[in-house]
Write an enzyme that holds these catalytic residues in place. Structure first.
Site, PDB file in Angstrom:
ATOM      1  N   SER A 249       0.832  -1.197   0.000  1.00 54.48           N
ATOM      2  CA  SER A 249       0.000   0.000   0.000  1.00 54.48           C
ATOM      3  C   SER A 249       0.872   1.255   0.000  1.00 54.48           C
ATOM      4  O   SER A 249       1.957   1.280   0.582  1.00 54.48           O
ATOM      5  CB  SER A 249      -0.898  -0.033   1.242  1.00 54.48           C
ATOM      6  OG  SER A 249      -0.969   1.215   1.857  1.00 54.48           O
ATOM      7  N   THR A 250       0.394   2.252  -0.715  1.00 58.55           N
ATOM      8  CA  THR A 250       1.070   3.541  -0.699  1.00 58.55           C
ATOM      9  C   THR A 250       0.065   4.551  -0.196  1.00 58.55           C
ATOM     10  O   THR A 250      -0.886   4.891  -0.888  1.00 58.55           O
ATOM     11  CB  THR A 250       1.508   3.955  -2.119  1.00 58.55           C
ATOM     12  OG1 THR A 250       1.926   2.806  -2.806  1.00 58.55           O
ATOM     13  CG2 THR A 250       2.599   4.973  -2.088  1.00 58.55           C
ATOM     14  N   GLY A 251       0.246   4.947   1.021  1.00 60.83           N
ATOM     15  CA  GLY A 251      -0.677   5.925   1.598  1.00 60.83           C
ATOM     16  C   GLY A 251      -0.059   7.300   1.592  1.00 60.83           C
ATOM     17  O   GLY A 251       1.021   7.505   1.041  1.00 60.83           O
ATOM     18  N   GLU A 253       0.897   8.885   4.264  1.00 58.52           N
ATOM     19  CA  GLU A 253       1.967   9.011   5.240  1.00 58.52           C
ATOM     20  C   GLU A 253       2.946   7.848   5.267  1.00 58.52           C
ATOM     21  O   GLU A 253       3.979   7.947   5.885  1.00 58.52           O
ATOM     22  CB  GLU A 253       1.363   9.173   6.640  1.00 58.52           C
ATOM     23  CG  GLU A 253       0.648  10.469   6.822  1.00 58.52           C
ATOM     24  CD  GLU A 253      -0.831  10.258   7.083  1.00 58.52           C
ATOM     25  OE1 GLU A 253      -1.526  11.268   7.201  1.00 58.52           O
ATOM     26  OE2 GLU A 253      -1.300   9.119   7.158  1.00 58.52           O
ATOM     27  N   VAL A 256       3.799   0.638   2.590  1.00 56.76           N
ATOM     28  CA  VAL A 256       3.882  -0.644   3.291  1.00 56.76           C
ATOM     29  C   VAL A 256       4.371  -1.717   2.314  1.00 56.76           C
ATOM     30  O   VAL A 256       3.820  -1.866   1.228  1.00 56.76           O
ATOM     31  CB  VAL A 256       2.509  -1.034   3.887  1.00 56.76           C
ATOM     32  CG1 VAL A 256       2.582  -2.393   4.564  1.00 56.76           C
ATOM     33  CG2 VAL A 256       2.038   0.028   4.882  1.00 56.76           C
ATOM     34  N   LYS A 276       6.590  -1.016   7.415  1.00 62.76           N
ATOM     35  CA  LYS A 276       5.845   0.228   7.258  1.00 62.76           C
ATOM     36  C   LYS A 276       6.871   1.355   7.246  1.00 62.76           C
ATOM     37  O   LYS A 276       7.517   1.627   8.260  1.00 62.76           O
ATOM     38  CB  LYS A 276       4.822   0.395   8.382  1.00 62.76           C
ATOM     39  CG  LYS A 276       3.955   1.634   8.200  1.00 62.76           C
ATOM     40  CD  LYS A 276       2.744   1.623   9.115  1.00 62.76           C
ATOM     41  CE  LYS A 276       1.950   2.909   8.956  1.00 62.76           C
ATOM     42  NZ  LYS A 276       0.735   2.946   9.764  1.00 62.76           N
ATOM     43  N   ASP A 392      -7.898   7.163  14.487  1.00 63.19           N
ATOM     44  CA  ASP A 392      -8.119   7.052  13.036  1.00 63.19           C
ATOM     45  C   ASP A 392      -8.850   5.744  12.762  1.00 63.19           C
ATOM     46  O   ASP A 392      -8.574   5.038  11.795  1.00 63.19           O
ATOM     47  CB  ASP A 392      -6.780   7.093  12.284  1.00 63.19           C
ATOM     48  CG  ASP A 392      -6.965   7.289  10.777  1.00 63.19           C
ATOM     49  OD1 ASP A 392      -8.074   7.702  10.368  1.00 63.19           O
ATOM     50  OD2 ASP A 392      -6.003   7.032  10.020  1.00 63.19           O
TER      51      ASP A 392
HETATM   52  P1  ADP Z   1      -1.507   4.261   6.428  1.00 57.96           P
HETATM   53  O1  ADP Z   1      -1.111   5.183   7.510  1.00 57.96           O
HETATM   54  O2  ADP Z   1      -0.797   4.540   5.130  1.00 57.96           O
HETATM   55  O3  ADP Z   1      -2.995   4.107   6.290  1.00 57.96           O
HETATM   56  P2  ADP Z   1      -1.594   1.550   7.390  1.00 57.96           P
HETATM   57  O4  ADP Z   1      -0.881   1.091   8.602  1.00 57.96           O
HETATM   58  O5  ADP Z   1      -3.073   1.726   7.505  1.00 57.96           O
HETATM   59  O6  ADP Z   1      -0.900   2.858   6.862  1.00 57.96           O
HETATM   60  O7  ADP Z   1      -1.290   0.525   6.231  1.00 57.96           O
HETATM   61  C1  ADP Z   1      -1.769   0.697   4.928  1.00 57.96           C
HETATM   62  C2  ADP Z   1      -2.308  -0.602   4.381  1.00 57.96           C
HETATM   63  O8  ADP Z   1      -1.295  -1.577   4.418  1.00 57.96           O
HETATM   64  C3  ADP Z   1      -3.426  -1.169   5.204  1.00 57.96           C
HETATM   65  O9  ADP Z   1      -4.664  -0.698   4.780  1.00 57.96           O
HETATM   66  C4  ADP Z   1      -3.298  -2.642   5.005  1.00 57.96           C
HETATM   67  O10 ADP Z   1      -3.977  -3.022   3.832  1.00 57.96           O
HETATM   68  C5  ADP Z   1      -1.813  -2.818   4.794  1.00 57.96           C
HETATM   69  N1  ADP Z   1      -1.160  -3.245   6.036  1.00 57.96           N
HETATM   70  C6  ADP Z   1      -0.596  -2.469   6.964  1.00 57.96           C
HETATM   71  N2  ADP Z   1      -0.076  -3.199   7.961  1.00 57.96           N
HETATM   72  C7  ADP Z   1      -0.320  -4.475   7.644  1.00 57.96           C
HETATM   73  C8  ADP Z   1      -0.035  -5.721   8.277  1.00 57.96           C
HETATM   74  N3  ADP Z   1       0.614  -5.783   9.438  1.00 57.96           N
HETATM   75  N4  ADP Z   1      -0.435  -6.831   7.655  1.00 57.96           N
HETATM   76  C9  ADP Z   1      -1.088  -6.784   6.504  1.00 57.96           C
HETATM   77  N5  ADP Z   1      -1.377  -5.667   5.865  1.00 57.96           N
HETATM   78  C10 ADP Z   1      -1.013  -4.508   6.415  1.00 57.96           C
HETATM   79 MG    MG Z   2      -4.440   3.269   7.301  1.00 54.02          MG
END
Ligand code: ADP
Ligand code: MG
Length: 509
Positions: A249-251, A253, A256, A276, A392
């Site tokens: 995922s690319t958010g 902030e 991942v 992350k 959040d």
């Molecule tokens: P952000 O701050 O960018 O939203 P997140 O911690 O929510 O960061 O992570 C973004 C995405 O990455 C999540 O929506 C999820 O799909 C995936 N992700 C994050 N941590 C995990 C994890 N421990 N296991 C599986 N997927 C994860």
């Molecule tokens: Mg998130």
């Protein structure tokens, strides 16, 4: 024929006595003699042709011409010269007095260089420092603004001088602008033409710069910066990670990544982990200042840090929060390692496939109801056991895995005594309540009931529902803040046990 017959023939001739045998001579001698003779003949034949212009053209003087080739060449030369003379006459007639003239130079038979009898006139400019194609430096007009005297004054506004100057200025255009070979000619560009050319070049440059910028940014979005890449590489090199796979995922902030774990200090890292990576581009984090700046646990350190280090603080915050949650038995990722702004934790999912977010999973109504009660319990645990408000919480940060709701993304989570902690909790409750109600869970509590159920506060729900409720929350936050000020909160430790002013109204207030 036998051998004796041949013998008889050579020794005895029927036409008389045989001539004495010629002196023996080697084959090489014969060949070199022949070659010398041949060269000599060639030399004689072409002796007069080496300098065609000097000798051939004296055709009238040479009355006796023995070589046909030479004769033919002499005639051809004579013909060519006549042809060129005719061409010159036509050129003159065609051009007349016109300022714009046309040259027939290329149609001439006898080219100037054929006329020249030596190569001395030709400048091999590649061997010299002089580049004949480079435009001459435009003559600069002296300060007084004109050159010459009397009638022959040339001002800086002189059309020809200006035109030449403009042509030379094209040399300053960006390298990607093709100015053609205009620089090599005596080209005169009017100010108007030059200005529109310049304008065009600038706008082209700006356009290409914009395109380039866009490209740079888009790659920065996808990938991580070199420092981060180095950190990630080091983790693989140290054996902590076996392999870093793709990006999950690319958010805004964080980015991942999925990775395969190796071992860390002789302990096995889970087979599947996520990295992350908190983005080091600071602008996004500016909006999130208040989650950390006013968090008592980090306040002291925050003020002393530069922006890059603040980002590490986010990663650290997520790590601390996850540890607290784990202790309380909340399903969430296990922290494996924190390295600067990279947090390594266990992967929620299987075989490279991350568990779906609650928003993406389609559950039966029973499962959905079950999920709601799970979330309610998780929120209570988080608040009461971990002394945290997610801040959040929504269907985007809850994963559905092995029939359970897992909480993730807790870098912004704060303690309830945070100056805005209760407002964050209210927002979380609204997200959760709205989501489950939309998914048809009739048992889903309203935002107010959920807030009270999680916090244990009994804020009355009046007729002016939301406005009143929030006003009450803010008032409560204010009382806590005052309490903090009075007690000099700075000296308080980080642990959750001894934290916090009571969230109930103070008895001594
Ligand atoms: P952000 O701050 O960018 O939203 P997140 O911690 O929510 O960061 O992570 C973004 C995405 O990455 C999540 O929506 C999820 O799909 C995936 N992700 C994050 N941590 C995990 C994890 N421990 N296991 C599986 N997927 C994860
Ligand atoms: Mg998130």
């Amino acid at each position: 024929m036998d051998q004796t017959g041949v013998e008889a023939q050579t020794t005895k001739s029927p036409w008389g006595s045989a001539a004495p045998p010629a002196p023996t001579c080697s084959l090489t001698d014969v060949m070199s003699e022949q070659l010398a003779k041949q060269l000599d003949e060639e030399n004689n034949a072409f002796a007069d042709l080496t300098d065609p212009t000097a000798d051939l053209l004296r055709s009238d003087e040479v009355s006796d011409t023995t070589s046909d080739l030479m004769l033919a060449q002499m005639l051809q030369m004579q013909f060519d010269r006549e042809y060129d003379d005719q061409l010159r006459r036509e050129e003159k007639k065609f051009n007349g007095d016109s300022k714009v003239s046309i040259s027939f130079e290329n149609y001439r038979k006898v080219h100037p260089y054929e006329d020249s009898d030596s190569s001395e006139d030709e400048v091999d400019w590649q061997d010299t420092r002089h580049d004949p194609y480079k435009a001459d430096k435009p003559q600069t007009t002296p300060r007084r603004g004109f050159t010459g005297k009397g009638k022959n004054i040339t001002t800086k506004h002189d059309e020809v001088a200006c035109g030449r100057k403009n042509t030379a200025r094209m040399d300053n255009f960006a390298p990607e602008v093709h100015v053609g070979d205009g620089l090599g000619m005596d080209l005169k560009l009017s100010n108007q033409v030059f200005n529109s050319l310049k304008q065009h070049c600038y706008s082209e440059q700006r356009r290409s710069a914009r395109l380039h910028e866009k490209k740079e940014h888009s790659t920065a979005e996808q990938a991580v910066d070199p420092r981060t890449r180095l950190l990630m590489y080091k983790m693989v090199n140290a054996g902590t990670l076996d392999h870093i796979n793709g990006c999950i995922s690319t958010g805004k902030e964080s980015v991942v990544f999925h990775a395969n774990g190796g071992s860390l200090e002789e302990e096995l890292v889970p087979d599947e982990v996520v990295l992350k990576v908190f983005k080091t581009t600071l602008n996004e984090f500016k909006n999130r200042d208040r989650y950390i700046k006013d968090d008592y646990r980090f306040k002291e350190r925050y003020s002393k840090l530069n922006p890059r280090k603040i980002i590490r603080l986010w990663a650290e915050k997520e790590m601390h929060n996850l540890s607290r949650m784990k202790k309380a038995g909340i399903p969430c990722p296990d922290v494996v390692l924190l390295k600067k702004h990279i947090l390594v934790m266990s992967f929620i999912g299987k075989d490279h496939v991350p568990a779906p977010k609650l928003k993406d999973v389609s559950l039966s109504s029973d499962d959905m109801k079950d999920a709601f009660y799970q979330v309610l319990q998780l929120m209570q645990l988080l608040y009461q056991e971990c002394n945290l408000v997610h801040a959040d919480l929504s269907e985007y940060n809850m994963l559905w895995h092995q029939g359970k709701v897992w909480l993730i993304d807790v870098s912004q989570s704060v303690e309830p005594t945070h100056p805005h902690g209760l407002e964050f909790l209210f927002r979380d409750c609204r997200n959760v309540s709205t989501f489950f109600q939309k998914r048809g869970v009739s048992e889903a509590l309203s935002v107010y009931d959920l807030f009270n159920a999680v916090s244990g506060l009994n804020i009355p729900v009046g007729a002016e529902e939301e406005a009143e409720f929030i006003a009450e929350i803010v008032a409560l936050e204010k009382r806590n803040e005052d309490h903090v000020q009075r007690l000099g909160r700075k000296t308080f430790a980080v642990s959750s046990e001894d934290c916090g002013p009571p969230l109930q109204p103070d008895v001594d207030d």
